[in-house]
Design a protein around this motif. Structure first.
Motif: not given
Length: 248
Positions: A97, A99, A102-103
């Motif tokens: 994902s 997300e 991004k992490e």
């Protein structure tokens, strides 16, 4: 303008597992200027540095796992500084994902800052999956846009760029000034595996020309599939690349 050529030692990993320092000696005798590490086979930084000095090889960089870079960065810094290596390369990351990506970029930024403070540089090495568009933007572009250039460089693997359907020379030009290391890996006629540099279908001359324009520090030979012994193939690749370099 000539450029130094290193060998990504993943190319000869089976040989290195049997005799790491003996393999380094063979690589040096071929005429490589340096090596890019892909593991240390239980040897200490001081041992490896002594052998490099003895053989006249330099460290072009080291592939270090994302886990080590994120969770054990202080140990990485201590080892690489003792070895005398400047470029810490994250060789692989894959997530399901945006997300998670991004992490991951946030972790890279934190580690990149620590490395920068220690006088080292963090570099990301691509495969093909980062060149899949997500919401009209490549994952690799997202990653490089999210982390400042002073904290994250990129080691573009030209084979995987082309494998993903991206023009390697054009993409290299996009990140001029941010590519200290380039993987020079040729593509077999089948387009499914790599072959000796200069014996495949990649535009190696164009890649070398763009590498010079990018002011890269190292051309790094890598090969992952073989029809000849590994050491024979990487010597062929070196000699072919030297000829291309001389003519470019």
């Amino acid at each position: 303008m000539s450029l130094p050529i290193a060998l990504q030692l993943w190319s000869v990993k089976e040989e290195a597992e049997i005799d790491f320092f003996g393999t380094l000696e063979k690589v040096a005798k071929m005429g490589y200027d340096g090596v890019e590490f892909a593991g240390y086979y239980g040897k200490s930084a001081s041992e490896i540095k002594a052998v490099l000095n003895q053989l006249g090889l330099k460290s072009a960089g080291a592939h270090v796992s994302a886990d080590q870079i994120i969770h054990h960065i202080d140990d990485v810094i201590a080892f690489e500084k003792e070895l005398g290596n400047k470029y810490i390369v994250c060789p692989w990351a894959s997530f399901n994902s945006l997300e998670e990506w991004k992490e991951f970029t946030e972790h890279l930024q934190q580690s990149g800052k620590k490395l920068s403070e220690a006088g080292l540089s963090l570099v990301y090495h691509n495969h093909a999956h980062e060149l899949v568009p997500v919401e009209n933007e490549y994952i690799l572009d997202r990653l490089l846009n999210a982390v400042p250039a002073n904290l994250l460089k990129v080691e573009l693997d030209t084979y995987w760029l082309e494998f993903a359907g991206v023009d390697a020379v054009e993409y290299m030009s996009k990140y001029k000034g941010r590519t200290p290391l380039i993987h020079v890996k040729d593509m077999a006629q089948s387009k499914e595996e790599s072959t000796e540099v200069g014996n495949g279908i990649m535009n190696i001359k164009g890649i070398v020309k763009q590498a010079k324009q990018n002011s890269i520090e190292w051309l790094i030979v890598e090969q992952e599939a073989f029809t000849k012994p590994q050491l024979v193939s990487v010597e062929i690749g070196l000699n072919n690349l030297k000829k291309i370099l001389a003519d470019t």
